[in-house]
Motif scaffolding. Structure first.
Motif, PDB file in Angstrom:
ATOM      1  N   LEU A 150      50.328  50.014  73.696  1.00  0.00           N
ATOM      2  CA  LEU A 150      49.706  48.841  73.157  1.00  0.00           C
ATOM      3  C   LEU A 150      48.098  48.835  73.104  1.00  0.00           C
ATOM      4  O   LEU A 150      47.799  48.278  72.270  1.00  0.00           O
ATOM      5  N   GLY A 151      47.781  49.652  73.928  1.00  0.00           N
ATOM      6  CA  GLY A 151      46.287  49.925  73.924  1.00  0.00           C
ATOM      7  C   GLY A 151      45.756  50.459  75.080  1.00  0.00           C
ATOM      8  O   GLY A 151      46.452  50.911  76.094  1.00  0.00           O
ATOM      9  N   ARG A 152      44.420  50.646  75.198  1.00  0.00           N
ATOM     10  CA  ARG A 152      43.542  51.449  76.431  1.00  0.00           C
ATOM     11  C   ARG A 152      42.803  50.131  76.924  1.00  0.00           C
ATOM     12  O   ARG A 152      41.992  49.328  76.519  1.00  0.00           O
ATOM     13  N   THR A 153      42.654  50.205  78.215  1.00  0.00           N
ATOM     14  CA  THR A 153      41.803  49.359  78.935  1.00  0.00           C
ATOM     15  C   THR A 153      41.444  50.046  80.235  1.00  0.00           C
ATOM     16  O   THR A 153      41.673  51.061  80.608  1.00  0.00           O
ATOM     17  N   SER A 154      40.332  49.590  81.140  1.00  0.00           N
ATOM     18  CA  SER A 154      39.846  49.965  82.167  1.00  0.00           C
ATOM     19  C   SER A 154      40.439  49.499  83.561  1.00  0.00           C
ATOM     20  O   SER A 154      40.848  48.173  83.474  1.00  0.00           O
ATOM     21  N   ALA A 155      40.893  50.203  84.523  1.00  0.00           N
ATOM     22  CA  ALA A 155      41.220  49.653  85.713  1.00  0.00           C
ATOM     23  C   ALA A 155      40.294  48.970  86.484  1.00  0.00           C
ATOM     24  O   ALA A 155      39.031  49.028  86.181  1.00  0.00           O
ATOM     25  N   TRP A 162      41.651  51.873  93.203  1.00  0.00           N
ATOM     26  CA  TRP A 162      41.537  51.147  91.602  1.00  0.00           C
ATOM     27  C   TRP A 162      43.003  50.572  91.436  1.00  0.00           C
ATOM     28  O   TRP A 162      44.024  51.167  91.898  1.00  0.00           O
ATOM     29  N   LEU A 163      42.870  49.321  90.860  1.00  0.00           N
ATOM     30  CA  LEU A 163      44.131  48.543  90.722  1.00  0.00           C
ATOM     31  C   LEU A 163      44.439  48.876  89.220  1.00  0.00           C
ATOM     32  O   LEU A 163      43.667  48.763  88.114  1.00  0.00           O
ATOM     33  N   ILE A 164      45.842  49.241  89.200  1.00  0.00           N
ATOM     34  CA  ILE A 164      46.388  49.819  87.776  1.00  0.00           C
ATOM     35  C   ILE A 164      47.280  48.390  87.373  1.00  0.00           C
ATOM     36  O   ILE A 164      48.174  47.858  88.021  1.00  0.00           O
ATOM     37  N   PRO A 165      47.002  47.955  86.198  1.00  0.00           N
ATOM     38  CA  PRO A 165      47.868  46.536  85.898  1.00  0.00           C
ATOM     39  C   PRO A 165      49.320  47.210  85.881  1.00  0.00           C
ATOM     40  O   PRO A 165      49.449  48.193  85.500  1.00  0.00           O
ATOM     41  N   ALA A 166      50.088  45.942  85.699  1.00  0.00           N
ATOM     42  CA  ALA A 166      51.463  46.175  85.443  1.00  0.00           C
ATOM     43  C   ALA A 166      51.807  46.972  84.124  1.00  0.00           C
ATOM     44  O   ALA A 166      51.087  46.558  83.144  1.00  0.00           O
ATOM     45  N   ASP A 224      54.267  48.124  76.319  1.00  0.00           N
ATOM     46  CA  ASP A 224      55.147  46.925  76.114  1.00  0.00           C
ATOM     47  C   ASP A 224      56.372  47.142  77.223  1.00  0.00           C
ATOM     48  O   ASP A 224      56.849  48.100  77.206  1.00  0.00           O
ATOM     49  N   PRO A 225      56.588  46.114  77.975  1.00  0.00           N
ATOM     50  CA  PRO A 225      57.358  46.240  79.188  1.00  0.00           C
ATOM     51  C   PRO A 225      58.804  46.402  78.757  1.00  0.00           C
ATOM     52  O   PRO A 225      59.643  46.888  79.253  1.00  0.00           O
TER      53      PRO A 225
END
Length: 227
Positions: free
Chosen positions: A44-49, A59-63, A37-38
């Motif tokens: 908040l969770g895990r996801t893939s780049a 690889w693009l890392i989300p904000a 959370d900003p």
């Protein structure tokens, strides 16, 4: 060149062409990122780049995400991102907490430790007060409430007895009372006298201290309706 050799060479060329046409990330292990959370920094969770379509091997890392793999939080704790590190903080969200000043319960909705005027420990009675980090029974308040309840009970019973006496007395005064009514009048008058003798000021009367009503069921119904 033989036909077999020509076919083999052509197959190798086709494979090379296909390999060159595949995106660079096709055979790469996709990095996993943790999002937070900003504002609170809570995990908040895990996801893939996502692979960059313009820059190979990028690889693009989300904000508000990080490649720093978070550990599993302990019981009753949540992970928060602070100063580029994962920190465990208390998580009482959804729990019922109690105000130490009033004992009033509420469902907690904030992340982090409880304020000093709230506790997870429920008071055992409505007369508990918070002292030295625990609930303690206020016996004086409990006694006062019990006396007040007994005083109200006696007042209601006296009112009901007087209603019965008044109705029966009218029949006697008019000389139209039946033998049963005359007998009932004496019983209700006796009951009313005994009620007046019940002490609700100096002590809390036990159940055996209350006189028996001439009509227990009707009396109990009156009390229940006016409690």
């Amino acid at each position: 060149m033989t036909d077999v050799a020509s076919e083999t060479l052509q197959a190798d060329l086709d494979l090379s062409t296909q390999a060159a046409a595949l995106p660079w990330w096709q055979d790469r292990l996709v990095p996993q990122v943790a999002t937070f959370d900003p504002v609170s920094g809570e995990l908040l969770g895990r996801t893939s780049a996502d692979p960059s379509p313009l820059e190979p091997d990028v690889w693009l890392i989300p904000a508000h995400s990080t490649l720093d793999n978070p550990p599993e939080p302990g019981a009753g704790l949540a992970l928060v991102r602070r100063e580029e590190a994962w920190v465990e903080v208390e998580d009482h969200r959804g729990a019922t907490v109690y105000h130490t000043g009033t004992g009033e319960p509420r469902q907690w909705a904030l992340l982090g430790p409880l304020p000093s005027d709230y506790t997870l420990v429920a008071p055992l009675t409505e007369f508990d007060t918070w002292q030295d980090d625990h609930w303690q029974l206020d016996e004086t308040a409990q006694m006062a409430a019990a006396k007040a309840l007994a005083t109200r009970r006696r007042a209601l019973l006296l009112q009901y007895a007087s209603n019965q006496v008044n109705a029966l007395q009218d029949a006697v005064d008019l000389e139209i009372a039946t033998e049963a009514e005359t007998k009932a009048l004496k019983a209700w008058k006796t009951y009313r006298v005994l009620l007046n003798r019940v002490d609700t000021i100096g002590t809390v009367p036990a159940e055996g201290d209350w006189p028996a009503s001439p009509d227990p069921d009707a009396t109990a119904g009156y009390l229940a309706a006016n409690a």
